[in-house]
Design an enzyme around this catalytic site. Structure first.
Site, short mmCIF file in Angstrom:
data_model
loop_
_atom_site.label_atom_id
_atom_site.label_comp_id
_atom_site.label_asym_id
_atom_site.label_seq_id
_atom_site.Cartn_x
_atom_site.Cartn_y
_atom_site.Cartn_z
N GLU A 97 31.26 30.59 32.07
CA GLU A 97 30.36 31.76 32.16
C GLU A 97 29.32 31.60 33.24
O GLU A 97 29.00 32.53 33.98
CB GLU A 97 29.66 32.00 30.81
N ALA B 125 36.40 36.22 28.00
CA ALA B 125 36.17 37.67 27.96
C ALA B 125 36.92 38.31 29.12
O ALA B 125 37.09 37.68 30.18
CB ALA B 125 34.69 37.96 28.09
N GLU C 169 35.27 29.54 22.56
CA GLU C 169 34.42 29.90 21.41
C GLU C 169 35.25 30.29 20.19
O GLU C 169 34.88 29.99 19.06
CB GLU C 169 33.45 31.02 21.83
N GLY D 217 35.11 32.78 25.94
CA GLY D 217 35.34 33.27 24.58
C GLY D 217 36.56 32.63 23.92
O GLY D 217 36.63 32.57 22.69
N1 COA Z 1 39.64 38.49 32.35
C1 COA Z 1 40.47 39.38 32.91
N2 COA Z 1 41.59 39.02 33.56
C2 COA Z 1 41.88 37.71 33.61
C3 COA Z 1 41.06 36.73 33.05
C4 COA Z 1 39.88 37.17 32.37
N3 COA Z 1 39.05 36.32 31.76
N4 COA Z 1 41.59 35.51 33.27
C5 COA Z 1 42.73 35.72 33.96
N5 COA Z 1 42.90 37.05 34.16
C6 COA Z 1 43.98 37.71 34.88
C7 COA Z 1 43.87 37.52 36.39
O1 COA Z 1 42.96 38.43 36.94
C8 COA Z 1 45.30 37.78 36.81
O2 COA Z 1 45.54 39.18 36.78
P1 COA Z 1 46.38 39.90 37.95
O3 COA Z 1 47.74 39.25 37.89
O4 COA Z 1 46.37 41.33 37.54
O5 COA Z 1 45.65 39.58 39.23
C9 COA Z 1 46.10 37.16 35.66
O6 COA Z 1 45.22 37.11 34.54
C10 COA Z 1 46.58 35.77 35.96
O7 COA Z 1 45.45 34.97 36.33
P2 COA Z 1 45.40 34.09 37.67
O8 COA Z 1 43.96 33.86 38.01
O9 COA Z 1 46.25 34.70 38.73
O10 COA Z 1 46.09 32.74 37.16
P3 COA Z 1 45.78 31.25 37.61
O11 COA Z 1 46.83 30.42 36.95
O12 COA Z 1 45.64 31.16 39.10
O13 COA Z 1 44.33 30.89 37.00
C11 COA Z 1 42.64 30.83 35.27
C12 COA Z 1 44.15 30.89 35.60
C13 COA Z 1 42.54 31.04 33.76
C14 COA Z 1 42.08 29.46 35.64
C15 COA Z 1 41.88 31.93 36.03
O14 COA Z 1 42.54 33.16 35.79
C16 COA Z 1 40.46 32.08 35.59
O15 COA Z 1 39.60 31.31 36.03
N6 COA Z 1 40.14 33.11 34.74
C17 COA Z 1 38.80 33.46 34.37
C18 COA Z 1 38.24 32.50 33.37
C19 COA Z 1 36.80 32.85 33.01
O16 COA Z 1 35.91 32.81 33.82
N7 COA Z 1 36.60 33.19 31.73
C20 COA Z 1 35.30 33.44 31.17
C21 COA Z 1 34.94 34.87 31.21
S1 COA Z 1 33.33 35.11 30.51
#
Ligand code: COA
Length: 259
Positions: A133, A65, A113, A110
């Protein structure tokens, strides 16, 4: 035209790309609304045989999400968003054609999911899977607590959901979360090959088989067996059944019409 999705259809195979690569293809409300419109569009497409879903870019399938939208999510909104996304993912699960998730990178929250609602999952060696989450103080809301245990067993699902830890492609393969793992550059090609194979099978038989197999995951087995026998009977009434059986006996390749 969609802003957060790309859809192309080659012959009878649809390729849907979740398209917010700058945000790791995170699921926003806009994306949710577009997914719903997309389903409205394809649910009546009788020419369609298979859909492949993948993520834009080379990093993420879908990273969950959109966390920016979680800031204002209170109980009321949480319930609404959860019900809405559950319904959309159930529409994908029950679509009239099989859906292949080609997981090209992170499939988190998501995104996991969404992949779980697909009929078959394959992935790239770079894929990672997780239900993070809990680390945000919430629990999955798009069907994950129900579909993940059904696919990989309660113990594995419980560990993923209460630790929020990610697993890599090989571990996902080992526990049956994905059917196959491919080098990243081969994933799309392999997904299309699998789609073509399914598209070459008699479409009604594929549709009824999908419905019966989906049913195996719910309710009691007596109603599952009953549904299976009715769908089997229905498949016996099709022109494709006549053609399939004749083609085998005449040692030729069947030509199927979906009738
Ligand atoms: N929602 C909104 N933005 C997200 C996102 C999410 N779920 N996942 C990644 N992004 C965004 C980051 O904020 C970043 O944006 P920015 O460049 O404007 O700062 C961009 O995508 C790149 O992500 P980044 O974290 O810099 O890349 P990374 O390679 O270091 O890490 C992940 C990748 C996927 C491991 C990490 O982004 C992450 O943990 N995301 C969240 C996952 C999560 O908790 N999802 C469940 C939500 S309920």
């Amino acid at each position: 035209m969609y802003k957060t999705l790309m859809y192309e259809k080659k012959e009878n195979i649809g390729l849907l790309t979740i398209n917010r690569p700058e945000k790791m293809n995170a699921i926003s409300q806009e994306l949710t609304a577009e997914l719903s419109l997309f389903l409205d569009e394809i649910e009546n497409d009788d020419e369609l045989r298979v859909i492949v879903i993948t993520g834009a870019g080379d990093k993420a399938f879908v990273a969950g999400a959109d966390i920016n939208e979680l800031v204002d999510r209170d109980a009321r909104l949480g319930r609404r968003v959860s019900r809405e996304r559950q319904e959309i993912f159930s529409r994908i699960e029950n679509l009239h054609v099989p859906v292949i998730a080609a997981v090209n990178g992170y499939a988190l929250g998501g995104g996991l999911e969404l992949a779980l609602a697909c009929s078959i999952r394959i992935c790239s060696e770079k894929a990672q899977f997780g239900a993070p989450e809990v680390k945000l103080g919430i629990i999955p809301g798009d069907g994950g607590t129900q579909r993940l245990p059904r696919l990989v067993g309660q113990g594995r699902a419980m560990e993923m959901i209460i630790t929020g830890d990610f697993i890599d492609a090989q571990e996902a393969y080992r526990i049956g979360l994905v059917n196959k793992v491919f080098p990243p550059e081969k994933l799309k090609e392999e997904a299309m090959e699998l789609a073509k194979k399914i598209a070459s099978r008699p479409p009604l038989a594929v549709r009824y088989a999908k419905e019966a197999v989906n049913r195996s995951q719910e309710g009691d087995s007596a109603s599952g067996f009953a549904l299976e026998s009715y769908l089997h009977a229905l498949s016996c009434t099709t022109e494709d059944k006549k053609e399939g059986v004749s083609a085998f006996l005449e040692k030729r390749k069947g030509k199927f019409k979906g009738k």
